[in-house]
Design an enzyme around this catalytic site. Structure first.
Site, short mmCIF file in Angstrom:
data_model
loop_
_atom_site.label_atom_id
_atom_site.label_comp_id
_atom_site.label_asym_id
_atom_site.label_seq_id
_atom_site.Cartn_x
_atom_site.Cartn_y
_atom_site.Cartn_z
CE LYS A 22 24.52 10.42 -1.36
NZ LYS A 22 23.33 10.23 -0.54
CG ASN A 23 22.29 13.47 -2.54
OD1 ASN A 23 22.28 12.28 -2.24
ND2 ASN A 23 22.76 14.41 -1.74
NE ARG A 93 15.46 11.56 4.86
CZ ARG A 93 14.56 11.76 5.81
NH1 ARG A 93 14.40 10.87 6.76
NH2 ARG A 93 13.83 12.84 5.81
CB CYS A 117 23.62 9.83 6.73
SG CYS A 117 24.87 9.35 5.57
NE ARG A 122 18.34 12.54 7.18
CZ ARG A 122 19.12 12.12 6.18
NH1 ARG A 122 20.01 11.18 6.40
NH2 ARG A 122 19.01 12.64 4.98
N PRO A 123 12.66 13.62 10.34
CG PRO A 123 11.59 15.29 11.55
CD PRO A 123 12.91 14.90 10.99
CB ILE A 124 9.04 11.78 6.18
CG1 ILE A 124 8.13 10.80 6.93
CG2 ILE A 124 10.40 11.19 5.92
CD1 ILE A 124 7.66 9.65 6.03
CG ASP A 125 7.34 17.18 9.43
OD1 ASP A 125 8.50 16.73 9.41
OD2 ASP A 125 7.10 18.40 9.47
CD GLN A 126 7.10 20.59 6.35
OE1 GLN A 126 6.60 21.32 5.49
NE2 GLN A 126 6.67 20.57 7.59
CG ASP A 305 25.19 16.68 1.73
OD1 ASP A 305 24.79 16.57 2.91
OD2 ASP A 305 24.51 16.39 0.74
CB ILE A 327 21.19 21.63 7.47
CG1 ILE A 327 21.72 22.97 6.97
CG2 ILE A 327 20.22 20.92 6.51
CD1 ILE A 327 21.29 23.50 5.70
NE ARG A 397 24.27 5.56 2.25
CZ ARG A 397 23.87 6.72 2.76
NH1 ARG A 397 24.28 7.11 3.94
NH2 ARG A 397 23.03 7.49 2.11
C1 EPZ Z 1 19.01 15.59 1.24
O1 EPZ Z 1 18.51 14.96 2.41
C2 EPZ Z 1 20.26 14.85 0.87
N1 EPZ Z 1 19.95 13.46 0.60
C3 EPZ Z 1 21.27 14.95 2.00
O2 EPZ Z 1 22.46 14.34 1.53
C4 EPZ Z 1 21.54 16.42 2.30
O3 EPZ Z 1 22.36 16.52 3.43
C5 EPZ Z 1 20.24 17.16 2.57
O4 EPZ Z 1 19.32 16.96 1.47
C6 EPZ Z 1 20.41 18.67 2.75
O5 EPZ Z 1 21.01 19.22 1.62
C7 EPZ Z 1 19.51 13.12 -0.60
O6 EPZ Z 1 19.38 13.93 -1.50
C8 EPZ Z 1 19.19 11.69 -0.82
P1 EPZ Z 1 16.11 17.79 3.76
P2 EPZ Z 1 17.01 15.24 2.86
O7 EPZ Z 1 14.76 17.25 3.60
O8 EPZ Z 1 16.18 15.36 1.67
C9 EPZ Z 1 14.27 18.44 8.16
C10 EPZ Z 1 24.51 13.23 1.79
O9 EPZ Z 1 25.49 13.22 2.55
N2 EPZ Z 1 13.04 17.81 7.65
O10 EPZ Z 1 16.50 18.97 2.95
O11 EPZ Z 1 16.71 14.23 3.89
C11 EPZ Z 1 15.42 17.48 8.20
O12 EPZ Z 1 15.38 16.67 9.35
C12 EPZ Z 1 23.18 13.50 2.35
O13 EPZ Z 1 24.56 13.00 0.57
C13 EPZ Z 1 11.94 17.72 8.47
O14 EPZ Z 1 11.97 18.13 9.64
O15 EPZ Z 1 17.20 16.65 3.56
C14 EPZ Z 1 16.59 18.43 8.16
O16 EPZ Z 1 16.80 18.94 9.44
C15 EPZ Z 1 22.90 13.13 3.71
N3 EPZ Z 1 10.78 17.19 7.97
C16 EPZ Z 1 16.10 19.54 7.22
O17 EPZ Z 1 14.68 19.44 7.24
C17 EPZ Z 1 10.71 16.74 6.69
O18 EPZ Z 1 9.61 16.27 6.30
C18 EPZ Z 1 16.57 19.44 5.78
O19 EPZ Z 1 16.32 18.12 5.31
C19 EPZ Z 1 11.82 16.83 5.86
C20 EPZ Z 1 12.98 17.37 6.35
#
Ligand code: EPZ
Length: 426
Positions: A22-23, A93, A117, A122-126, A305, A327, A397
């Site tokens: 999926k991812n 997401r 989910c 879940r911010p997108i600042d990065q 996950d 995480i 999903r």
């Molecule tokens: C991906 O989510 C996966 N989703 C998630 O899969 C998975 O749990 C996660 O990576 C961690 O492995 C997809 O690939 C579509 P992150 P993502 O950015 O990209 C924080 C599933 O069940 N963060 O690595 O959203 C964030 O809030 C799912 O299949 C910021 O603060 O995860 C989290 O605490 C759900 N600012 C941490 O970083 C940002 O700009 C890691 O998030 C980005 C992230």
């Protein structure tokens, strides 16, 4: 309002084939926006997140043809609109991936802030920081992110912490950007390597995917190719744990055992037998499940996950296990549901203390998110009696025909239609 109704207590036996990841799939489908010719993806999982991605592409003017089971052709060459509709973006997401791909292609993007989910904030600042490093301006207007630039220029991007989504978006924005982009502190998940392989097969120049430094030299043109998506590491891990929790014996096919190492190691630690072959893995149990401690980490650590599923197994273990998952802020929302089935779990913030209870009992429960839902399926399969799982759209999903696949292993699981009125009173 469909539910899964599971009569538990039957050990799983037989063979199961894992679908495409999926991812990886959500990233590769979004990546087709960057391709200058039609391209074909194989091993595309039939799950609702992918249907939504395809709808988003079509809304923006792409031609998408289903060529056969799990094979889809994408022609995005006539796309003119860089606007993702709100109704589609809010449920997923991965809709954030359209930020990077639309910016890379049109130098402009309008993408509603993503849903997906509910695992806490879940911010997108990065993501935004990466786009800004490459020269894009951004603004958030009425819940929609607007990115715009006259030209992107390669640069160094240093992530404050490891983030899968922002690493992928940085790759998208950089792949056709003039000059050299260096992503530092990059995520190393298998789907990041798969994305780089996909783009490189089209002609991109991405090096270092799978390490924490990724170097991208921008190219102008990406050619059409046919590419098979990697198998789903988390789907495979879920069936591995389901086999263990039911004390079954299952051969899980179409896997990359290397991607499953952290899960395999933990299963062995708690007394489960795992045999690895080239593209399959056998899980069997002939003794008790033992306690362990577990902390989730970015790849190659134990994946967040898989935490809900593995924690469910630990409710059946001898002794007390400690599980730490920081995480996301809130990945223990399923615990209240497992308690309804007899689990003894206390949660303090990001740490759960699981007192093994030996057996669970069936109950009506509700999936609170995708992996939480998978955990409840495992609990239902292992429990004595009937478990009814509500809100299964979360599970669908990310798991292709999970009920069919489990039935083929001998499970008694039915997908049942419940009219709203019955559901309200049941
Ligand atoms: C991906 O989510 C996966 N989703 C998630 O899969 C998975 O749990 C996660 O990576 C961690 O492995 C997809 O690939 C579509 P992150 P993502 O950015 O990209 C924080 C599933 O069940 N963060 O690595 O959203 C964030 O809030 C799912 O299949 C910021 O603060 O995860 C989290 O605490 C759900 N600012 C941490 O970083 C940002 O700009 C890691 O998030 C980005 C992230």
């Amino acid at each position: 309002m469909d539910k899964y109704v599971i009569k538990g207590g039957i050990p799983l036996h037989g063979e199961i084939v894992v679908s495409g990841a999926k991812n990886a799939a959500v990233a590769l489908v979004a990546a087709t926006i960057l391709c200058d010719e039609p391209c074909i993806l194989e091993n595309v999982p039939e799950i609702s997140d992918i249907s939504i991605c395809i709808k988003i592409l079509k809304e923006m003017g792409a031609d998408v043809k289903i060529l056969g089971k799990n094979t889809v052709e994408f022609d995005t060459t006539h796309m003119t609109s860089p606007v993702v509709p709100y109704e589609l973006a809010r449920s997923m997401r991965a809709s954030s991936y359209f930020l990077g791909t639309l910016l890379g292609r049109f130098h402009e993007a309008y993408v509603p802030l993503p849903g997906g989910c509910d695992l806490g904030d879940r911010p997108i600042d990065q993501h935004l920081k990466a786009f800004a490093c490459l020269g894009a301006d951004y603004a958030i207007e009425s819940g929609t992110v607007h990115l715009k630039t006259d030209a992107l220029i390669g640069n160094q991007i240093y992530f404050d912490f490891i983030t899968v989504g922002a690493t992928i978006n940085a790759i998208f924005a950089a792949v056709k950007t003039k000059g050299l982009t260096i992503i530092e502190n990059a995520a190393k998940e298998p789907h990041i390597v798969d994305l780089a392989n996909f783009l490189n097969s089209m002609g991109a120049d991405i090096r270092g995917a799978g390490t924490d430094v990724i170097k991208i030299r921008g190219i102008e043109y990406l050619k059409g190719i046919t590419y098979a998506i990697i198998p789903d590491q988390i789907e495979a891990g879920t069936y591995m744990v389901a086999a263990a929790a039911t004390k079954g014996n299952v051969l899980i096919k179409n896997v990359i055992p290397k991607h499953l190492e952290s899960i395999t190691a933990k299963l062995r630690k708690v007394g489960v037998t795992v045999e690895e072959f080239d593209e399959s893995i056998r899980v069997s149990v002939d003794g008790p499940i033992m306690k362990t401690s577990l902390k989730t980490m970015p790849h190659p650590g134990f994946p967040t996950d898989m935490q809900p599923q593995f924690s469910t197994l630990l409710t059946l273990a001898y002794g007390t296990s400690i599980v730490t998952d920081d995480i996301f802020d809130n990945r223990f929302r399923y615990v209240a549901e497992l308690r309804r089935m007899g689990a003894d779990i206390s949660v303090d913030g990001t740490v759960a203390v699981i007192q093994g209870v030996g057996k669970l009992t069936g109950a009506p429960v509700k999936a609170t998110d995708l992996r939480a839902g998978a955990a409840l399926v495992i609990a239902g399969l292992a429990a004595e009696g009937i478990t009814e799982i509500d809100d299964i759209y979360h599970i669908e999903r990310g798991y292709e025909t999970i009920d069919e696949k489990l039935r083929a292993l001998g499970a008694d699981i039915k997908r049942v239609y419940y009219p709203e009125s019955i559901a309200m009173t049941s």
